[in-house]
Design an enzyme around this catalytic site. Structure first.
Site, PDB file in Angstrom:
ATOM      1  N   THR A   4       0.833  -1.199   0.000  1.00 24.73           N
ATOM      2  CA  THR A   4       0.000   0.000   0.000  1.00 24.73           C
ATOM      3  C   THR A   4       0.870   1.253   0.000  1.00 24.73           C
ATOM      4  O   THR A   4       0.543   2.243  -0.662  1.00 24.73           O
ATOM      5  CB  THR A   4      -0.942   0.028   1.217  1.00 24.73           C
ATOM      6  OG1 THR A   4      -1.740  -1.154   1.227  1.00 24.73           O
ATOM      7  CG2 THR A   4      -1.857   1.241   1.177  1.00 24.73           C
TER       8      THR A   4
ATOM      9  N   GLY B 256      -4.383   6.707  -6.779  1.00 28.63           N
ATOM     10  CA  GLY B 256      -5.611   7.041  -6.077  1.00 28.63           C
ATOM     11  C   GLY B 256      -6.501   5.830  -5.884  1.00 28.63           C
ATOM     12  O   GLY B 256      -6.065   4.688  -6.009  1.00 28.63           O
TER      13      GLY B 256
ATOM     14  N   ARG C 247      -3.193  -1.197 -18.725  1.00 28.52           N
ATOM     15  CA  ARG C 247      -1.779  -1.437 -18.440  1.00 28.52           C
ATOM     16  C   ARG C 247      -1.211  -2.550 -19.312  1.00 28.52           C
ATOM     17  O   ARG C 247      -0.052  -2.500 -19.720  1.00 28.52           O
ATOM     18  CB  ARG C 247      -1.606  -1.777 -16.961  1.00 28.52           C
ATOM     19  CG  ARG C 247      -1.858  -0.583 -16.077  1.00 28.52           C
ATOM     20  CD  ARG C 247      -1.827  -0.923 -14.602  1.00 28.52           C
ATOM     21  NE  ARG C 247      -1.881   0.295 -13.799  1.00 28.52           N
ATOM     22  CZ  ARG C 247      -1.863   0.315 -12.480  1.00 28.52           C
ATOM     23  NH1 ARG C 247      -1.796  -0.819 -11.807  1.00 28.52           N
ATOM     24  NH2 ARG C 247      -1.905   1.461 -11.825  1.00 28.52           N
TER      25      ARG C 247
ATOM     26  N   GLY D 232      -5.882   2.271  -9.798  1.00 27.17           N
ATOM     27  CA  GLY D 232      -6.822   2.863  -8.843  1.00 27.17           C
ATOM     28  C   GLY D 232      -7.771   1.853  -8.228  1.00 27.17           C
ATOM     29  O   GLY D 232      -8.439   2.145  -7.234  1.00 27.17           O
TER      30      GLY D 232
END
Length: 461
Positions: free
Chosen positions: A57, A63, A294, A440
């Site tokens: 983390t 975000g 990605r 995200g």
């Protein structure tokens, strides 16, 4: 100036022999679950094997995705959960577990509210690849989301006097009469058995586990990783010893923008592209829609002759992504007073880089990318000197596979049955993201399913 918060872990002498719920791992999944369980009247404990708290983390920078939030409305963005579901499903190659994905997208706004209720406000927005709307919530300071979350969750844990230990390794999840009933741990004081009604595995993924990667994806064995050293798949191994089923273990995400010119690989967050950055090849030319998924962007970079690219941005974009200050402080960012100087620094043809940026700026002004059909992250041009570049290439970033769970975070065994007393949430669990995790969505997963795990522990009591 506000006093810097430093979390003080509990001394190992205070580790008791019985709790309501043992939480293995101190990333945002584990800490969120501990706080929720505590608020429901349970007695939780968080056990972290590493010296440092927060796990992967800490390395998250962009975000937390959510749809239909009040924050979006405050920014004039009308969104809906169905689109969030469909775009995540498509982005995951339609291999996402529908039950998990439905729970995830329908509880994301509630998770933003839960954080706000705990004094953690994510009131700024940006884009990540594969999303058609600004769904990526982050603090208004634009600080990297991960470290921001861990600091604030640890502060809540400390204020609530929650027991959080480091340097404690769980070596076994114990089971008696068909039900999980605690763990065996190794500490500086030796071996200890801790009894509990529920055990939550929140240990993260296996992005730094060479043994597991070689087993399922030998083609990636030579890749560098963005993961912290503790991401070794411990929770998966512990669960498998109890007969837990694992799913989609071959689905490992390679992140496209990782700086690898130093001994340690540094992920360059998607927010740099989301705020307007572009990618160029060794000829100084764009070659892909920078905010495609990605998987697509990684494959496009790998297909280049040099197998790497440069992320180009300007002063304005830099001001929108505070993580760049860190990247620059450790020498990852090239500077140029103009594009010609920047081109010389990164050894690409200056005339081609200038033409690429000028063409991009014209398309931004027109609101249409006629070269690669990029539709997001086009709010600002690359036009304000000085200019910057970061050398990037794909690296192992995230493991989509893991322990098979249901939407209540209960672990499922090889026969399709629930293992009583055992929960798993966060990256250690598999199935949510399909074959490609949307930027995200990992932080969102940790908070959404961390909350749910805390509630499920309450139901298990």
């Amino acid at each position: 100036m506000a006093e810097k918060f430093i979390f003080e872990p509990w001394n190992i002498s205070r580790l008791q022999s019985s709790y309501d719920v043992v939480i293995v791992g101190s990333g945002s999944t584990g800490l969120t679950a501990a706080i929720q369980a505590h608020e429901l009247g349970l007695k939780p404990v968080v056990l972290e094997k590493m010296e440092k708290f927060g796990g992967n983390t800490n390395r998250a920078s962009s975000g937390m995705n959510a749809a239909e939030t009040n924050i979006q409305l405050h920014h004039g963005i009308v969104d809906n959960m169905d689109d969030f579901y469909k775009e995540t499903y498509k982005g995951g190659g339609k291999l996402n577990d529908p039950e998990l994905l439905k729970y995830f997208t329908s509880h994301s706004a509630l998770a933003i509210d839960w954080l706000k209720d705990h004094g953690i406000e994510l009131d700024e927005l940006t884009f990540t690849g594969g999303m058609s709307k600004m769904r990526t919530h982050r603090p208004s300071s634009m600080a990297p989301i991960g470290a921001f979350l861990i600091k604030n969750l640890l502060k809540i844990a400390q204020d609530e006097n929650l027991p959080v230990f480091n340097n404690v390794t769980v070596t076994k999840v114990n089971k008696e009469n068909g039900r999980v009933n605690g763990v065996t741990v190794k500490t500086s004081e030796g071996k200890k058995v801790i009894n509990a009604k529920t055990v939550l595995l929140a240990t993260g993924g296996f992005g730094a586990a060479q043994d597991i990667i070689k087993k399922y994806r030998p083609d990636l064995a030579s890749y560098k990783t963005t993961n912290h050293p503790g991401a070794t798949g411990d929770g998966i191994k512990l669960a498998e010893e109890l007969g837990a089923q694992v799913v989609q273990m071959n689905l490992i995400q390679v992140h496209p923008t990782v700086q690898q010119d130093t001994p340690h690989a540094f992920l360059i967050g998607e927010a740099v592209r989301g705020e307007g950055g572009i990618l160029v090849n060794g000829e100084g030319q764009r070659f892909v829609n920078e905010l495609n998924t990605r998987k697509v962007v990684s494959n496009a970079i790998t297909a280049l002759p040099e197998h790497s690219a440069y992320l180009i941005f300007d002063k304005d974009i830099r001001s929108r992504v505070k993580a760049i200050e860190f990247y620059d402080s450790i020498g990852l960012v090239e500077h140029g007073s103009d594009l010609k100087e920047l081109a010389e620094k990164i050894n690409v043809p200056a005339d081609k880089l200038e033409a690429t940026v000028n063409n991009w700026n014209q398309m931004v002004a027109a609101g249409k990318d006629t070269d690669f059909d990029r539709k997001t992250g086009m709010e600002r041009k690359v036009s304000e000197a000085p200019y910057y570049a970061i050398h990037v290439a794909p690296a192992i970033h995230y493991t989509m596979g893991g322990i098979h769970i249901d939407s209540r975070t209960r672990v499922i065994d090889g026969n399709g049955d629930i293992i009583p007393g055992l929960l798993a949430a966060g990256e250690v669990a598999g199935g949510l993201h399909g074959n490609n995790r949307i930027g995200g969505n990992s932080i969102a997963e940790t908070v959404i399913f961390g909350i749910q795990a805390g509630r499920e522990a309450f139901l298990e009591k």
